[in-house]
Design a protein around this motif. Structure first.
Motif, short mmCIF file in Angstrom:
data_model
loop_
_atom_site.label_atom_id
_atom_site.label_comp_id
_atom_site.label_asym_id
_atom_site.label_seq_id
_atom_site.Cartn_x
_atom_site.Cartn_y
_atom_site.Cartn_z
N PRO A 168 11.08 -63.49 -32.30
CA PRO A 168 12.27 -62.50 -31.85
C PRO A 168 11.85 -62.09 -30.37
N GLN A 169 10.75 -62.24 -30.21
CA GLN A 169 10.41 -61.77 -28.49
C GLN A 169 11.39 -62.86 -27.44
N PHE A 215 18.67 -61.16 -23.53
CA PHE A 215 19.79 -60.33 -22.42
C PHE A 215 19.40 -61.74 -21.18
N LYS A 216 19.05 -62.17 -21.00
CA LYS A 216 19.24 -63.65 -19.93
C LYS A 216 20.70 -64.22 -20.07
N GLY A 217 20.94 -63.92 -21.47
CA GLY A 217 22.59 -64.32 -21.43
C GLY A 217 22.58 -66.31 -21.81
N GLU A 218 21.69 -66.21 -22.75
CA GLU A 218 21.12 -67.75 -23.07
C GLU A 218 21.02 -67.47 -24.36
N LEU A 219 21.92 -67.33 -25.16
CA LEU A 219 22.33 -67.54 -26.86
C LEU A 219 23.56 -68.11 -27.07
N GLY A 231 33.02 -61.12 -18.09
CA GLY A 231 32.72 -59.99 -16.86
C GLY A 231 31.41 -60.17 -16.42
N SER A 232 31.07 -59.65 -15.27
CA SER A 232 29.58 -59.17 -14.86
C SER A 232 28.97 -58.21 -15.85
N ALA A 233 28.54 -58.22 -15.72
CA ALA A 233 26.85 -56.75 -16.05
C ALA A 233 27.61 -55.66 -15.12
#
Length: 75
Positions: free
Chosen positions: A24-25, A32-36, A44-46
């Motif tokens: 889970p971690q 959060f790193k956008g790697e999924l 677009g960007s954050a």
């Protein structure tokens, strides 16, 4: 020999359990790193997303204030 095999199985179990407990971690970290998933240019960007959110909040506050002013005038 049986003791060695049992010890080996127990050690492997502990390794796998540790990996499962950290999943889970790890998944959250990757999210959060956008790697999924593959990021699209249209996403677009954050920074752009934060600007949109701030603009929406500001508009919402303005609407709320105008409703409050109207309700005071009606009374």
């Amino acid at each position: 020999m049986m003791l060695n095999k049992a010890t080996s199985i127990e050690h492997r179990y502990e390794q796998l359990k540790s990996q499962i407990d950290s999943l889970p971690q790890t998944t959250l970290h990757k999210a959060f790193k956008g790697e999924l998933v593959e990021q699209l240019d249209s996403d677009g960007s954050a920074v752009e997303l934060l600007k949109e959110i701030e603009e929406m909040k500001a508009k919402s506050k303005l609407k709320s204030k105008s409703k409050n002013i109207r309700s005071v005038q009606v009374r």
